[in-house]
Write an enzyme that holds these catalytic residues in place. Structure first.
Site, PDB file in Angstrom:
ATOM      1  CG  ASP A  41      10.955  86.540  25.760  1.00  0.00           C
ATOM      2  OD1 ASP A  41       9.831  86.005  25.604  1.00  0.00           O
ATOM      3  OD2 ASP A  41      11.163  87.744  25.547  1.00  0.00           O
ATOM      4  CG  ASP A 101       8.300  88.774  20.374  1.00  0.00           C
ATOM      5  OD1 ASP A 101       8.461  88.768  19.146  1.00  0.00           O
ATOM      6  OD2 ASP A 101       7.320  88.248  20.933  1.00  0.00           O
ATOM      7  CG  ASP A 141      13.232  91.250  25.852  1.00  0.00           C
ATOM      8  OD1 ASP A 141      12.446  90.325  26.203  1.00  0.00           O
ATOM      9  OD2 ASP A 141      12.925  92.116  25.019  1.00  0.00           O
TER      10      ASP A 141
END
Length: 235
Positions: A29, A31, A181
């Site tokens: 991922d 961000d 996250d």
């Protein structure tokens, strides 16, 4: 928060690695994993909210809970007008040079290359914006492919973006791990048949992420290398 890698109960470890099948691909991922974008994201969201909605506090905390999804999908979930996307994207581009990489990310990506790993980004951002940000930061060349949610039929938590990354890399699900996250990252990877790694070094909801039962949990980017023995040593 303690350091070190944690593994889900019952995780199988091969003799030459922590998973049941050796890996040669890492899908990240963006961000909260590669870039510490939340302060800039908060500012862009606040400006867009004021421009489109007007007075009042921008509900960024609610927006944060949906991160990993495509921006228009988040607007629908929050009951906010899709017109917010224009100013949000505009401000995100304007502020891109203020987004830092997390400490240790560049050396991690360099070492993964040295070890023979192929890498991809699978982000909730639009693909063009993700590539622009990574190019601004000087790390775009470290990734074989950078995919955004607008470039697949269904955004995370559907598996489409992870499966597309594997297709482009010519990799099987068992060859890959996904580092994310957000619960949406775990769900997308799991639905694609890919082992899941939770990244806890950003502004994530750690309790929610751990409740999704990822296969491994990391507290800093450098810990990923313990899961990534050189590909030449395991093939």
């Amino acid at each position: 928060m303690h350091s070190g890698i944690a593994f889900a109960p019952g995780t199988t470890r091969a003799a030459d690695g922590p998973f049941s099948h050796p890996k040669s691909v890492v899908v990240f991922d963006l961000d909260g994993v590669i870039v510490d974008s939340f302060p800039v994201m908060r500012e862009a969201f606040t400006i867009a909210y004021a421009e489109v909605i007007g007075d009042g506090k921008a509900p960024f905390e609610e927006y944060e809970r949906h991160l990993g999804r495509y921006f228009p999908d988040i607007m629908k979930l929050m009951g906010l007008p899709l017109e917010m996307e224009g100013p949000f994207v505009r401000e995100s581009y304007r502020l891109a040079d203020r987004v830092p990489l997390f400490a240790g990310v560049t050396s991690l990506l360099e070492e993964l290359r040295e070890r023979g790993f192929r890498t991809a980004i699978a982000t909730g951002k639009a693909g063009a914006r993700a590539r622009h940000l990574l190019d601004t930061l000087g790390v775009l060349h470290h990734f074989d492919h950078v995919l955004g949610s607008d470039e697949v039929a269904r955004a995370k938590p559907a598996p489409d973006i992870v499966l597309r990354a594997l297709e482009l890399l010519g990799a099987r699900p068992e060859d890959a791990m996904m580092v994310g996250d957000a619960v949406t990252d775990i769900a997308a990877a799991r639905a694609a048949g890919v082992d899941t790694v939770a990244a806890l070094w950003g502004e994530c909801d750690a309790a929610e992420l751990l409740a999704a039962a990822p296969d491994a949990v990391l507290h800093r980017p450098s810990e990923l290398l313990a899961l990534c023995p050189a590909v030449a040593d395991i093939v």
